[in-house]
Design a protein around this motif. Structure first.
Motif, mmCIF file in Angstrom:
data_model
loop_
_atom_site.group_PDB
_atom_site.id
_atom_site.type_symbol
_atom_site.label_atom_id
_atom_site.label_comp_id
_atom_site.label_asym_id
_atom_site.label_seq_id
_atom_site.Cartn_x
_atom_site.Cartn_y
_atom_site.Cartn_z
ATOM 1 N N GLN A 130 0.834 -1.205 0.000
ATOM 2 C CA GLN A 130 0.000 0.000 0.000
ATOM 3 C C GLN A 130 0.868 1.254 0.000
ATOM 4 O O GLN A 130 0.600 2.219 -0.722
ATOM 5 N N ASP A 131 1.912 1.245 0.817
ATOM 6 C CA ASP A 131 2.848 2.376 0.858
ATOM 7 C C ASP A 131 3.515 2.585 -0.500
ATOM 8 O O ASP A 131 3.654 3.718 -0.980
ATOM 9 N N GLU A 132 3.949 1.468 -1.112
ATOM 10 C CA GLU A 132 4.625 1.546 -2.400
ATOM 11 C C GLU A 132 3.683 2.079 -3.486
ATOM 12 O O GLU A 132 4.057 2.919 -4.302
ATOM 13 N N LEU A 133 2.417 1.609 -3.468
ATOM 14 C CA LEU A 133 1.415 2.085 -4.432
ATOM 15 C C LEU A 133 1.160 3.587 -4.259
ATOM 16 O O LEU A 133 1.064 4.331 -5.236
ATOM 17 N N ARG A 134 1.060 4.022 -2.975
ATOM 18 C CA ARG A 134 0.835 5.435 -2.702
ATOM 19 C C ARG A 134 1.994 6.285 -3.249
ATOM 20 O O ARG A 134 1.802 7.331 -3.841
ATOM 21 N N ARG A 135 3.220 5.794 -3.034
ATOM 22 C CA ARG A 135 4.400 6.519 -3.492
ATOM 23 C C ARG A 135 4.429 6.615 -5.018
ATOM 24 O O ARG A 135 4.698 7.667 -5.600
ATOM 25 N N LEU A 136 4.107 5.475 -5.681
ATOM 26 C CA LEU A 136 4.114 5.455 -7.149
ATOM 27 C C LEU A 136 3.032 6.356 -7.735
ATOM 28 O O LEU A 136 3.245 7.012 -8.757
ATOM 29 N N LYS A 137 1.840 6.382 -7.080
ATOM 30 C CA LYS A 137 0.765 7.258 -7.549
ATOM 31 C C LYS A 137 1.181 8.730 -7.460
ATOM 32 O O LYS A 137 0.915 9.525 -8.370
ATOM 33 N N GLU A 138 1.828 9.086 -6.326
ATOM 34 C CA GLU A 138 2.298 10.470 -6.169
ATOM 35 C C GLU A 138 3.335 10.813 -7.236
ATOM 36 O O GLU A 138 3.329 11.914 -7.806
ATOM 37 N N GLU A 139 4.218 9.831 -7.532
ATOM 38 C CA GLU A 139 5.250 10.038 -8.548
ATOM 39 C C GLU A 139 4.617 10.229 -9.925
ATOM 40 O O GLU A 139 5.016 11.114 -10.700
ATOM 41 N N LEU A 140 3.603 9.409 -10.238
ATOM 42 C CA LEU A 140 2.892 9.529 -11.523
ATOM 43 C C LEU A 140 2.205 10.885 -11.655
ATOM 44 O O LEU A 140 2.254 11.526 -12.712
ATOM 45 N N THR A 141 1.530 11.303 -10.558
ATOM 46 C CA THR A 141 0.837 12.599 -10.582
ATOM 47 C C THR A 141 1.819 13.733 -10.857
ATOM 48 O O THR A 141 1.556 14.633 -11.661
ATOM 49 N N THR A 142 2.973 13.692 -10.178
ATOM 50 C CA THR A 142 4.006 14.726 -10.373
ATOM 51 C C THR A 142 4.476 14.743 -11.821
ATOM 52 O O THR A 142 4.637 15.814 -12.426
ATOM 53 N N LYS A 143 4.699 13.541 -12.387
ATOM 54 C CA LYS A 143 5.189 13.469 -13.769
ATOM 55 C C LYS A 143 4.120 13.917 -14.769
ATOM 56 O O LYS A 143 4.441 14.542 -15.782
ATOM 57 N N ASP A 144 2.842 13.603 -14.467
ATOM 58 C CA ASP A 144 1.742 14.065 -15.327
ATOM 59 C C ASP A 144 1.699 15.595 -15.377
ATOM 60 O O ASP A 144 1.523 16.195 -16.441
ATOM 61 N N VAL A 145 1.835 16.200 -14.203
ATOM 62 C CA VAL A 145 1.830 17.670 -14.131
ATOM 63 C C VAL A 145 2.987 18.239 -14.949
ATOM 64 O O VAL A 145 2.841 19.210 -15.703
ATOM 65 N N ARG A 146 4.178 17.616 -14.814
ATOM 66 C CA ARG A 146 5.361 18.089 -15.551
ATOM 67 C C ARG A 146 5.175 17.943 -17.058
ATOM 68 O O ARG A 146 5.544 18.841 -17.838
ATOM 69 N N ILE A 147 4.557 16.834 -17.471
ATOM 70 C CA ILE A 147 4.299 16.603 -18.904
ATOM 71 C C ILE A 147 3.360 17.678 -19.456
ATOM 72 O O ILE A 147 3.577 18.231 -20.536
ATOM 73 N N ARG A 148 2.290 18.003 -18.669
ATOM 74 C CA ARG A 148 1.346 19.029 -19.112
ATOM 75 C C ARG A 148 2.035 20.395 -19.250
ATOM 76 O O ARG A 148 1.782 21.158 -20.177
ATOM 77 N N GLN A 149 2.917 20.693 -18.273
ATOM 78 C CA GLN A 149 3.652 21.958 -18.336
ATOM 79 C C GLN A 149 4.538 22.032 -19.583
ATOM 80 O O GLN A 149 4.575 23.054 -20.284
ATOM 81 N N LEU A 150 5.223 20.934 -19.888
ATOM 82 C CA LEU A 150 6.096 20.893 -21.065
ATOM 83 C C LEU A 150 5.293 21.004 -22.350
ATOM 84 O O LEU A 150 5.713 21.661 -23.318
ATOM 85 N N GLU A 151 4.101 20.353 -22.391
ATOM 86 C CA GLU A 151 3.236 20.440 -23.580
ATOM 87 C C GLU A 151 2.792 21.884 -23.813
ATOM 88 O O GLU A 151 2.754 22.369 -24.946
ATOM 89 N N LEU A 152 2.436 22.573 -22.695
ATOM 90 C CA LEU A 152 2.011 23.972 -22.824
ATOM 91 C C LEU A 152 3.158 24.853 -23.322
ATOM 92 O O LEU A 152 2.971 25.733 -24.164
ATOM 93 N N GLU A 153 4.354 24.607 -22.778
ATOM 94 C CA GLU A 153 5.527 25.377 -23.223
ATOM 95 C C GLU A 153 5.804 25.132 -24.703
ATOM 96 O O GLU A 153 6.148 26.047 -25.458
ATOM 97 N N LEU A 154 5.638 23.868 -25.159
ATOM 98 C CA LEU A 154 5.849 23.517 -26.565
ATOM 99 C C LEU A 154 4.836 24.221 -27.460
ATOM 100 O O LEU A 154 5.180 24.762 -28.517
ATOM 101 N N ASN A 155 3.562 24.228 -27.009
ATOM 102 C CA ASN A 155 2.510 24.924 -27.767
ATOM 103 C C ASN A 155 2.801 26.415 -27.872
ATOM 104 O O ASN A 155 2.595 27.039 -28.915
ATOM 105 N N ASN A 156 3.282 26.988 -26.767
ATOM 106 C CA ASN A 156 3.618 28.416 -26.778
ATOM 107 C C ASN A 156 4.726 28.709 -27.781
ATOM 108 O O ASN A 156 4.683 29.706 -28.510
#
Length: 481
Positions: free
Chosen positions: A446-472
């Motif tokens: 459960q701890d490992e799943l929680r950690r991986l979910k947080e890591e995925l969320t962080t990376k998703d946010v970073r991907i969205r930021q990079l996509e926006l910068e690319l569009n700009n």
């Protein structure tokens, strides 16, 4: 033997404690803004020693408690660090009586954990415990430190079992399996050679803890027991409970003959659980009801009338639980003989309440401060397990008690081996052999799943930021051409 019925209305007699009064600390010496847990479990959710105040808090996802240095009065910082390693609600916390930075906690996640709080308090959230103890198959509701041995901890779970843990090796060394329902309370005699328990099966038991043998047992039909406490060296037990007419009641028992109580006394008709607190130095008994605002106090004697009602501290604010300061943390200059830390949930407030013996003289009052147990253990865990019993090491409070500094809590170090094949630790992934191993593996995953979910969320946010910068950049490029 006939049971004596008594009235708690005051009958005046010669007693040095008949004028004891309760004094609430000034608001600036209270602890405010604390998100006290809303859990309805019948525990105090508070533990205190001469350094720290620990309180179980309301939290989403897992259980936590805060640890505040006693000197840090006033309003709590909203970002106060917490001890938050449990996956379920924390049900009980207790400071080690000999190592003042060590605290144990138990939880609905079936584990007992031992934590080491740094000097000066927490600077960041603490998630790593010194020891994680798995042995119960259901949630753990009670923990108690042995009163004279340095590294012995008792835990009682909803699996109806009491486990004795030797913290020198980090393993359970004994299981007491004589209860047929949930254990409601545990208490030790002065040297820790006897354990008394109250249980939901309506039985009061006196147990020899090392063998697990039940020495005395009482089946209580008229007095339904909730809590039990040993009365020091008087060879007496006191229980709080409910009579057959649903009035709150206390009863006094001879620990060597539980066939019938020595005294039964009705208190009132309220419904809250009565918590008993006994001070062996003054022979005073304090009764505090959960949800009440008052604290009654009595003097206990070996002769009739056995329980002498003294006075009542009154307050309009209802208490959820009460922490108690050890004797060496009291203010002897103010003739303070007991100190409660009262949890007021509605206000998020903790109020210190000092019980004071009024004296005119400013000198040290030896008659109200006899030699008392200090913070030096009388023996090691292995000595107690071998069958040795020793009384607590007593100290005088006269010159301001100095705690021994040479004691250091040492947790057992378990060597971790690994066999890695294709990035997978084979020893770490051995199939569980027991239910407890399965639970431990489940919570780890459960701890490992929680950690991986947080890591995925962080990376998703970073991907969205990079996509926006690319569009700009794409939008800007044609304008520059």
């Amino acid at each position: 033997m006939t049971v004596t019925k008594m009235s708690w209305r005051p009958t005046y007699r010669s007693s040095k404690f008949r004028n004891v009064y309760g004094k609430v600390a000034n608001r600036e010496h209270c602890y405010d803004g604390i998100p006290i847990t809303k859990n309805v479990h019948d525990n105090h959710f508070c533990a205190v020693n001469s350094k720290f105040l620990a309180v179980v808090t309301e939290s989403a996802g897992g259980g936590s408690f805060i640890v505040i240095p006693l000197s840090q009065c006033g309003r709590l910082d909203s970002h106060q660090p917490k001890v938050c390693g449990h996956q379920g609600n924390v049900l009980n916390i207790k400071w080690n009586p000999f190592f003042e930075n060590i605290i144990a906690s138990c939880s609905e996640d079936t584990s007992v954990r031992v934590w080491e709080i740094p000097e000066g308090g927490l600077r960041r959230n603490m998630t790593e415990a010194v020891l994680e103890l798995y042995g119960h198959s259901r949630r753990v509701g009670l923990i108690e430190w042995h009163p004279t041995s340095s590294s012995i901890l008792f835990s009682a779970g909803y699996d109806y079992k009491i486990l004795i843990w030797n913290l020198e090796i980090g393993e359970p060394v004994k299981m007491i399996d004589c209860h047929t329902d949930v254990i409601l309370s545990m208490t030790f005699n002065t040297d820790g050679s006897l354990l008394a328990t109250s249980c939901k099966d309506k039985k009061l038991r006196v147990i020899e803890p090392r063998s697990g043998a039940v020495i005395q047992q009482a089946s209580c039909k008229n007095h339904r027991i909730n809590r039990v406490v040993f009365l020091g060296n008087m060879k007496r037990l006191l229980t709080t409970g409910v009579s057959r007419w649903n009035t709150r009641q206390i009863a006094l028992w001879d620990q060597e003959d539980l066939s019938m109580p020595i005294v039964e006394e009705d208190i009132d008709g309220l419904s809250g659980l009565l918590f008993p607190f006994y001070d062996a130095d003054t022979h005073m008994l304090y009764l505090a009801g959960k949800g009440d605002g008052n604290i009654r106090y009595f003097e206990v004697t070996t002769e009739k009338p056995f329980l002498q009602y003294l006075m009542e501290f009154r307050s309009p604010a209802p208490q959820k639980g009460l922490g108690v300061m050890p004797k060496h943390g009291l203010d002897v200059a103010a003739c303070e003989v007991f100190r409660f830390y009262k949890l007021v949930t509605l206000k998020g407030l903790i109020e210190p309440i000092s019980m004071i013996v009024p004296r005119r003289s400013d000198t040290y009052q030896e008659d109200i401060y006899p030699m008392t147990p200090g913070t030096e253990p009388a023996m090691t865990a292995s000595e107690w397990l071998s069958g040795i019993d020793r009384d607590p090491v007593l100290v005088s409070l006269k010159d301001g008690y100095q705690r021994p500094n040479q004691l250091v809590f040492k947790a057992p170090v378990k060597e971790k081996k690994s066999v890695v094949v294709n990035g997978i630790d084979l020893l770490e992934n051995v199939p569980p052999r027991t239910e407890n191993e399965l639970l431990r593996m489940f919570f780890r995953q459960q701890d490992e799943l929680r950690r991986l979910k947080e890591e995925l969320t962080t990376k998703d946010v970073r991907i969205r930021q990079l996509e926006l910068e690319l569009n700009n950049l794409k939008n800007v490029s044609p304008n520059n051409v």
